[in-house]
Design a protein around this motif. Structure first.
Motif, PDB file in Angstrom:
ATOM      1  N   ALA A 166       0.831  -1.203   0.000  1.00  0.00           N
ATOM      2  CA  ALA A 166       0.000   0.000   0.000  1.00  0.00           C
ATOM      3  C   ALA A 166       0.869   1.258   0.000  1.00  0.00           C
ATOM      4  N   ILE A 167       1.923   1.247   0.819  1.00  0.00           N
ATOM      5  CA  ILE A 167       2.820   2.413   0.866  1.00  0.00           C
ATOM      6  C   ILE A 167       3.451   2.653  -0.504  1.00  0.00           C
ATOM      7  N   ALA A 168       3.877   1.573  -1.168  1.00  0.00           N
ATOM      8  CA  ALA A 168       4.476   1.704  -2.500  1.00  0.00           C
ATOM      9  C   ALA A 168       3.469   2.307  -3.487  1.00  0.00           C
ATOM     10  N   SER A 169       2.205   1.896  -3.410  1.00  0.00           N
ATOM     11  CA  SER A 169       1.182   2.430  -4.306  1.00  0.00           C
ATOM     12  C   SER A 169       0.899   3.899  -4.009  1.00  0.00           C
ATOM     13  N   PHE A 170       0.816   4.250  -2.711  1.00  0.00           N
ATOM     14  CA  PHE A 170       0.576   5.646  -2.353  1.00  0.00           C
ATOM     15  C   PHE A 170       1.754   6.526  -2.781  1.00  0.00           C
ATOM     16  N   ASP A 171       2.963   5.990  -2.698  1.00  0.00           N
ATOM     17  CA  ASP A 171       4.140   6.736  -3.160  1.00  0.00           C
ATOM     18  C   ASP A 171       4.046   7.021  -4.654  1.00  0.00           C
ATOM     19  N   GLN A 172       3.558   6.032  -5.407  1.00  0.00           N
ATOM     20  CA  GLN A 172       3.395   6.228  -6.843  1.00  0.00           C
ATOM     21  C   GLN A 172       2.329   7.292  -7.123  1.00  0.00           C
ATOM     22  N   ALA A 173       1.245   7.265  -6.348  1.00  0.00           N
ATOM     23  CA  ALA A 173       0.190   8.272  -6.513  1.00  0.00           C
ATOM     24  C   ALA A 173       0.741   9.670  -6.240  1.00  0.00           C
ATOM     25  N   ILE A 174       1.567   9.777  -5.198  1.00  0.00           N
ATOM     26  CA  ILE A 174       2.148  11.071  -4.833  1.00  0.00           C
ATOM     27  C   ILE A 174       3.155  11.522  -5.883  1.00  0.00           C
ATOM     28  N   GLN A 175       3.849  10.563  -6.473  1.00  0.00           N
ATOM     29  CA  GLN A 175       4.788  10.908  -7.538  1.00  0.00           C
ATOM     30  C   GLN A 175       4.045  11.516  -8.728  1.00  0.00           C
ATOM     31  N   CYS A 176       2.861  10.988  -9.018  1.00  0.00           N
ATOM     32  CA  CYS A 176       2.047  11.529 -10.114  1.00  0.00           C
ATOM     33  C   CYS A 176       1.446  12.878  -9.738  1.00  0.00           C
ATOM     34  N   GLN A 177       1.077  13.019  -8.461  1.00  0.00           N
ATOM     35  CA  GLN A 177       0.396  14.232  -8.005  1.00  0.00           C
ATOM     36  C   GLN A 177       0.893  14.555  -6.593  1.00  0.00           C
ATOM     37  N   PRO A 178       1.958  15.344  -6.471  1.00  0.00           N
ATOM     38  CA  PRO A 178       2.600  15.587  -5.162  1.00  0.00           C
ATOM     39  C   PRO A 178       1.679  16.168  -4.090  1.00  0.00           C
ATOM     40  N   ASP A 179       0.635  16.900  -4.463  1.00  0.00           N
ATOM     41  CA  ASP A 179      -0.257  17.494  -3.474  1.00  0.00           C
ATOM     42  C   ASP A 179      -1.519  16.658  -3.244  1.00  0.00           C
ATOM     43  N   TYR A 180      -1.430  15.376  -3.507  1.00  0.00           N
ATOM     44  CA  TYR A 180      -2.591  14.478  -3.373  1.00  0.00           C
ATOM     45  C   TYR A 180      -2.790  14.173  -1.888  1.00  0.00           C
ATOM     46  N   THR A 181      -3.620  14.967  -1.250  1.00  0.00           N
ATOM     47  CA  THR A 181      -3.761  14.880   0.209  1.00  0.00           C
ATOM     48  C   THR A 181      -4.316  13.522   0.655  1.00  0.00           C
ATOM     49  N   GLU A 182      -5.220  12.952  -0.111  1.00  0.00           N
ATOM     50  CA  GLU A 182      -5.791  11.659   0.274  1.00  0.00           C
ATOM     51  C   GLU A 182      -4.732  10.567   0.243  1.00  0.00           C
ATOM     52  N   ALA A 183      -3.813  10.644  -0.711  1.00  0.00           N
ATOM     53  CA  ALA A 183      -2.723   9.669  -0.776  1.00  0.00           C
ATOM     54  C   ALA A 183      -1.789   9.824   0.418  1.00  0.00           C
ATOM     55  N   TRP A 184      -1.476  11.071   0.777  1.00  0.00           N
ATOM     56  CA  TRP A 184      -0.627  11.306   1.951  1.00  0.00           C
ATOM     57  C   TRP A 184      -1.295  10.770   3.220  1.00  0.00           C
ATOM     58  N   ASN A 185      -2.595  11.022   3.360  1.00  0.00           N
ATOM     59  CA  ASN A 185      -3.311  10.561   4.541  1.00  0.00           C
ATOM     60  C   ASN A 185      -3.318   9.033   4.633  1.00  0.00           C
ATOM     61  N   ASN A 186      -3.607   8.369   3.523  1.00  0.00           N
ATOM     62  CA  ASN A 186      -3.635   6.902   3.524  1.00  0.00           C
ATOM     63  C   ASN A 186      -2.236   6.319   3.710  1.00  0.00           C
ATOM     64  N   ARG A 187      -1.229   7.006   3.210  1.00  0.00           N
ATOM     65  CA  ARG A 187       0.155   6.577   3.447  1.00  0.00           C
ATOM     66  C   ARG A 187       0.441   6.575   4.950  1.00  0.00           C
ATOM     67  N   GLY A 188      -0.050   7.609   5.623  1.00  0.00           N
ATOM     68  CA  GLY A 188       0.115   7.659   7.075  1.00  0.00           C
ATOM     69  C   GLY A 188      -0.565   6.491   7.770  1.00  0.00           C
ATOM     70  N   LEU A 189      -1.749   6.122   7.301  1.00  0.00           N
ATOM     71  CA  LEU A 189      -2.453   4.976   7.898  1.00  0.00           C
ATOM     72  C   LEU A 189      -1.649   3.692   7.744  1.00  0.00           C
ATOM     73  N   ALA A 190      -1.087   3.491   6.559  1.00  0.00           N
ATOM     74  CA  ALA A 190      -0.303   2.282   6.313  1.00  0.00           C
ATOM     75  C   ALA A 190       0.937   2.252   7.207  1.00  0.00           C
ATOM     76  N   LEU A 191       1.622   3.381   7.325  1.00  0.00           N
ATOM     77  CA  LEU A 191       2.811   3.440   8.187  1.00  0.00           C
ATOM     78  C   LEU A 191       2.438   3.211   9.645  1.00  0.00           C
ATOM     79  N   GLY A 192       1.310   3.787  10.062  1.00  0.00           N
ATOM     80  CA  GLY A 192       0.856   3.585  11.432  1.00  0.00           C
ATOM     81  C   GLY A 192       0.575   2.124  11.738  1.00  0.00           C
ATOM     82  N   ASN A 193       0.005   1.423  10.778  1.00  0.00           N
ATOM     83  CA  ASN A 193      -0.266  -0.005  10.969  1.00  0.00           C
ATOM     84  C   ASN A 193       1.016  -0.823  11.097  1.00  0.00           C
TER      85      ASN A 193
END
Length: 252
Positions: A166-193
């Motif tokens: 999931a983190i790898a996918s969210f990183d790819q989403a952020i690479q496509c769109q650096p200000d993608y707030t939903e991707a950053w938020n979900n990345r945080g959830l994955a790291l927290g888990n």
């Protein structure tokens, strides 16, 4: 009566019969097209997807080829050929990624895997990017669509508890769109888990930076801060105990 039952039974089992057992009329519908015909069919599909085709339009375009195993084998082989090239057509890669989110089934899944691999390769020399051709809006739309595709994949991986994926996918989403707030938020959830609360907090803060009123990110940030404090308070007594010191310094 028996004949009608037999006809009903044959209609029921025809789709799952191996080709050599199917009636000749049905087998003709499943004939394999030439590579050139498959390529043309696929190119037309990509154009349609980029124009906003929905699932019904896609199925209408593909006809019986939507379940044609030869078409899937051709696409897999086509992807292997593209992967072997030293450079990749990134514009094609974005188009392939779009397919997975519009109801193309297994064909879309194969296309998405090809697209991901192509984006990991250097861009083709002399490739005309949308911003270079004056079509910036088209480039932004393609990047946004690709980011959404990666986000949705990451969400599914998160639900399946594949946190690293999931983190790898969210990183790819952020690479496509650096200000993608939903991707950053979900990345945080994955790291927290994974117990990486500091990394989670950093991701939530990125989401808040781009969207200061993002209440969900603020809430998750607070939860992660509490978890981090609990973790640090649990570690502190262990670190200060004589046993912990002797473990760190075996000469004691």
């Amino acid at each position: 009566m028996i004949q009608r039952f037999w006809q009903w039974l044959m209609r029921l089992i025809q789709p799952i019969l191996p080709p050599f057992l199917k009636p000749q009329k049905y087998r003709r519908l499943q004939k394999r097209l030439s590579d050139a015909e498959y390529q043309q069919l696929f190119r037309q599909l990509l154009i349609g997807v980029n124009q906003g085709w929905n699932r019904e339009q896609i199925l209408q375009h593909l006809g019986y080829q939507s379940s044609d195993r030869y078409f899937k084998l051709w696409l897999y082989d086509y992807g292997q050929q593209l992967r072997q090239l030293p450079e990749a057509d990134h514009q094609l890669a974005w188009q392939l990624l779009q397919m997975s989110g519009v109801g193309c089934g297994e064909l879309g899944e194969i296309a998405a895997e090809i697209g991901k691999d192509l984006l990991a390769k250097p861009a083709r020399k002399g490739e005309a990017y949308p911003e270079e051709t004056g079509d910036a809006d088209q480039g932004e739309t393609a990047a946004s669509d690709a980011a959404e595709t990666w986000l949705n994949q990451g969400k599914q991986q998160l639900a399946d508890q594949d946190f690293l994926g999931a983190i790898a996918s969210f990183d790819q989403a952020i690479q496509c769109q650096p200000d993608y707030t939903e991707a950053w938020n979900n990345r945080g959830l994955a790291l927290g888990n994974l117990g990486d609360y500091k990394g989670a907090i950093a991701s939530y803060e990125k989401a808040i930076q781009f969207k200061p009123d993002y209440q969900l990110a603020w809430y998750n940030w607070g939860v992660a801060m509490d978890k981090l404090k609990e973790k640090e308070s649990a570690i502190a007594p262990i670190e200060s105990s004589p046993d912990a010191k002797s473990i760190r310094d075996p000469t004691n």
